[in-house]
Design an enzyme around this catalytic site. Structure first.
Site, mmCIF file in Angstrom:
data_model
loop_
_atom_site.group_PDB
_atom_site.id
_atom_site.type_symbol
_atom_site.label_atom_id
_atom_site.label_comp_id
_atom_site.label_asym_id
_atom_site.label_seq_id
_atom_site.Cartn_x
_atom_site.Cartn_y
_atom_site.Cartn_z
ATOM 1 N N ASN A 1 151.028 48.918 -24.953
ATOM 2 C CA ASN A 1 151.666 50.380 -24.498
ATOM 3 C C ASN A 1 149.809 51.004 -24.415
ATOM 4 O O ASN A 1 150.114 52.647 -23.967
ATOM 5 C CB ASN A 1 152.749 51.193 -26.137
ATOM 6 C CG ASN A 1 153.884 50.605 -25.534
ATOM 7 O OD1 ASN A 1 154.398 50.823 -23.867
ATOM 8 N ND2 ASN A 1 154.343 50.457 -25.928
ATOM 9 N N HIS B 1 142.125 50.096 -32.423
ATOM 10 C CA HIS B 1 142.362 48.676 -32.067
ATOM 11 C C HIS B 1 141.599 47.176 -32.382
ATOM 12 O O HIS B 1 141.579 46.241 -31.911
ATOM 13 C CB HIS B 1 142.912 48.049 -30.679
ATOM 14 C CG HIS B 1 143.706 48.511 -30.075
ATOM 15 N ND1 HIS B 1 143.812 49.472 -28.458
ATOM 16 C CD2 HIS B 1 145.109 48.958 -30.057
ATOM 17 C CE1 HIS B 1 144.922 49.680 -28.074
ATOM 18 N NE2 HIS B 1 145.870 49.373 -28.937
ATOM 19 N N ARG C 1 147.187 47.981 -42.841
ATOM 20 C CA ARG C 1 146.913 48.453 -41.755
ATOM 21 C C ARG C 1 146.275 49.613 -41.518
ATOM 22 O O ARG C 1 147.763 50.557 -41.730
ATOM 23 C CB ARG C 1 147.962 47.867 -40.466
ATOM 24 C CG ARG C 1 147.447 48.030 -39.124
ATOM 25 C CD ARG C 1 148.272 47.664 -37.673
ATOM 26 N NE ARG C 1 146.858 48.449 -36.397
ATOM 27 C CZ ARG C 1 147.629 48.528 -35.518
ATOM 28 N NH1 ARG C 1 148.755 48.130 -35.400
ATOM 29 N NH2 ARG C 1 147.092 48.862 -34.709
HETATM 30 P P1 ADP Z 1 152.286 48.267 -28.460
HETATM 31 O O1 ADP Z 1 151.133 48.551 -28.017
HETATM 32 O O2 ADP Z 1 153.027 49.291 -28.418
HETATM 33 O O3 ADP Z 1 151.779 47.527 -29.247
HETATM 34 P P2 ADP Z 1 152.463 45.894 -27.083
HETATM 35 O O4 ADP Z 1 151.693 45.366 -26.499
HETATM 36 O O5 ADP Z 1 153.830 45.285 -26.943
HETATM 37 O O6 ADP Z 1 152.463 47.353 -26.988
HETATM 38 O O7 ADP Z 1 152.414 45.829 -24.964
HETATM 39 C C1 ADP Z 1 153.664 46.513 -23.901
HETATM 40 C C2 ADP Z 1 153.562 46.489 -23.571
HETATM 41 O O8 ADP Z 1 153.676 45.165 -22.583
HETATM 42 C C3 ADP Z 1 154.991 47.347 -22.518
HETATM 43 O O9 ADP Z 1 155.051 48.623 -22.361
HETATM 44 C C4 ADP Z 1 155.064 46.091 -21.646
HETATM 45 O O10 ADP Z 1 154.503 47.526 -20.561
HETATM 46 C C5 ADP Z 1 153.917 45.053 -21.476
HETATM 47 N N1 ADP Z 1 155.021 44.212 -21.133
HETATM 48 C C6 ADP Z 1 155.422 42.941 -21.881
HETATM 49 N N2 ADP Z 1 156.122 42.317 -21.300
HETATM 50 C C7 ADP Z 1 155.700 42.540 -20.225
HETATM 51 C C8 ADP Z 1 155.961 41.586 -19.547
HETATM 52 N N3 ADP Z 1 156.730 40.501 -19.104
HETATM 53 N N4 ADP Z 1 154.963 41.587 -18.263
HETATM 54 C C9 ADP Z 1 154.346 43.324 -17.898
HETATM 55 N N5 ADP Z 1 154.477 43.943 -18.962
HETATM 56 C C10 ADP Z 1 155.297 43.477 -19.924
#
Ligand code: ADP
Length: 403
Positions: A213, A182, A93
């Protein structure tokens, strides 16, 4: 045929090994605390159906981390490989391919040199991405290395979507333009969405919403990105966990002056202290924001409202840019798990004929599903992203005929 997927961060190395005969996952894991003085590095290695196993040992650099990963994959008891020769390619990646890498590519010495010249376009990620490739070249000689770029899918954007209104020479001489990120996730979910609907991508106008995030949207017409919300860096666009997203550029020097920050510090401030965290003062995590709203926290509600409003505005803009919309896709941490975000975005889009099945939506997390009602003019889909599988697939496609 097996493909190893690597995601090298500044102090971490994530990996997944796929068997591409059935696209199954054979092992995965993470090495943390690479290059940190005074603390051991830590590996967690997982094989489906077995207990995870952990190793703590000094971890001076990414090469040492990769050596431990390869040893774990070939471990006599818990390993899944008898020899490195079973690995047909490594898929990496990579954050930035600028306009030089419009698709996934084999990384040889020449390509590696080119990547090194992009360092300033991703000062946090590119050095680690490059160290990952170099470590593989040293420890896995003869095995092809494939780069899969977060920017590549967006390279189809027309000039009108990627130019900033600054003097043209700055684009020509310094590459200052919108790139988008992304891309691997947007590509994966758009392909899956078309498969789920049984329609060719070429016939669809789609908006994919990667909400994690970091968050971004892509407007995809006939399988090609025509616009995306992130720009020169991942700071542009939506309100994110800690990033401000779109902002009047004049706010930046104003804040620099008021807070007494250097240009480096204001960059960090915009990336780390803003977004949901900045407005709410509570957290960057949407789960905490939702809890705080339930407890009556007004600033958390403000943060949520700005977050949702901006998503709705972007969908409206992309609807206009594409001349319509057939499919709206939600993915990533928030998009896959937070039914309220999906509901509130869709309710804000009723004027476009978007109608979500509220009951079905409320019951769903991280599962492929169609969430629109039969009368909705736009199909609403939940598609869990799988960037690693997309990277493995690209690497496989590039080497399958040469191995
Ligand atoms: P990254 O951009 O770090 O890959 P992710 O795609 O894992 O992030 O998303 C992370 C975010 O997803 C967390 O900050 C949180 O806000 C959100 N998240 C994860 N599970 C839940 C949930 N059950 N309900 C609401 N938001 C969630």
């Amino acid at each position: 045929m097996k493909i190893l997927v690597l995601n090298s961060g500044s102090s971490s190395l994530k990996y997944k090994l796929f068997d591409m005969t059935d696209r199954s996952e054979k092992a995965s894991g993470l090495v943390e605390r690479i290059g940190m003085s005074g603390v051991n590095g830590r590996l967690v290695h997982k094989v489906p159906g077995q207990d995870p196993y952990y190793v703590e040992q000094p971890m001076p650099d990414h090469k040492a981390a990769l050596r431990l990963v390869l040893d774990s994959l070939m471990d006599g008891d818990r390993g899944v490989l008898s020899s490195l020769d079973e690995i047909a390619a490594v898929g990496h990646r990579i954050l930035h391919g600028k306009d030089a890498f419009k698709q996934s590519s084999i990384i040889d010495n020449e390509a590696l040199e080119k990547l090194k010249s992009f360092m300033e376009f991703g000062p946090l990620h590119m050095p680690a991405n490059i160290m990952g490739i170099e470590s593989c070249m040293q420890l896995m000689e003869g095995i092809p290395q494939v780069g899969v770029f977060d920017t590549a899918f967006h390279q189809t954007m027309p000039k009108k979507a990627f130019l900033y209104a600054i003097p043209y020479e700055l684009y020509e001489e310094h590459g200052i333009r919108r790139y988008g990120f992304h891309g691997t996730s947007h590509r994966y979910v758009s392909m899956r969405a078309a498969e789920m609907l049984g329609k060719p991508l070429a016939d669809l106008k789609m908006i994919t919403m990667h909400l994690g995030n970091g968050s971004s949207a892509a407007a995809i017409k006939g399988g090609k990105v025509v616009d995306t919300s992130m720009g020169f860096t991942p700071l542009e666009g939506f309100v994110m966990g800690t990033r401000c997203g779109d902002i009047d550029p004049a706010v930046v020097p104003c804040l620099q002056q008021k807070l007494g920050l250097t240009s480096q510090e204001i960059d960090t401030f915009m990336n780390r202290k803003c977004g949901l965290l900045g407005i709410s003062g509570v957290s960057s995590d949407m789960r905490d924001i939702q809890r705080a709203i339930e407890e009556g926290n007004q600033r958390a509600k403000d943060a949520y409202d700005v977050f949702i409003y901006r998503l709705i505005k972007y969908v409206g803009a992309y609807f206009a840019a594409m001349g319509g919309l057939d499919v709206l896709v939600f993915t990533a941490g928030i998009g896959e798990n937070d039914h309220l975000v999906r509901q509130h975005v869709c309710e804000g889009l009723e004027a476009l004929g978007v109608k979500i099945d509220i009951v079905k939506n409320a019951g769903l997390r991280a599962k492929e599903a169609v969430l629109s009602t039969p009368e909705s003019k736009v199909q609403i889909l939940l598609v869990p992203t799988n960037e690693e599988l997309m990277i493995a697939t690209d690497a496989y496609e590039l080497v399958k005929d040469i191995s």
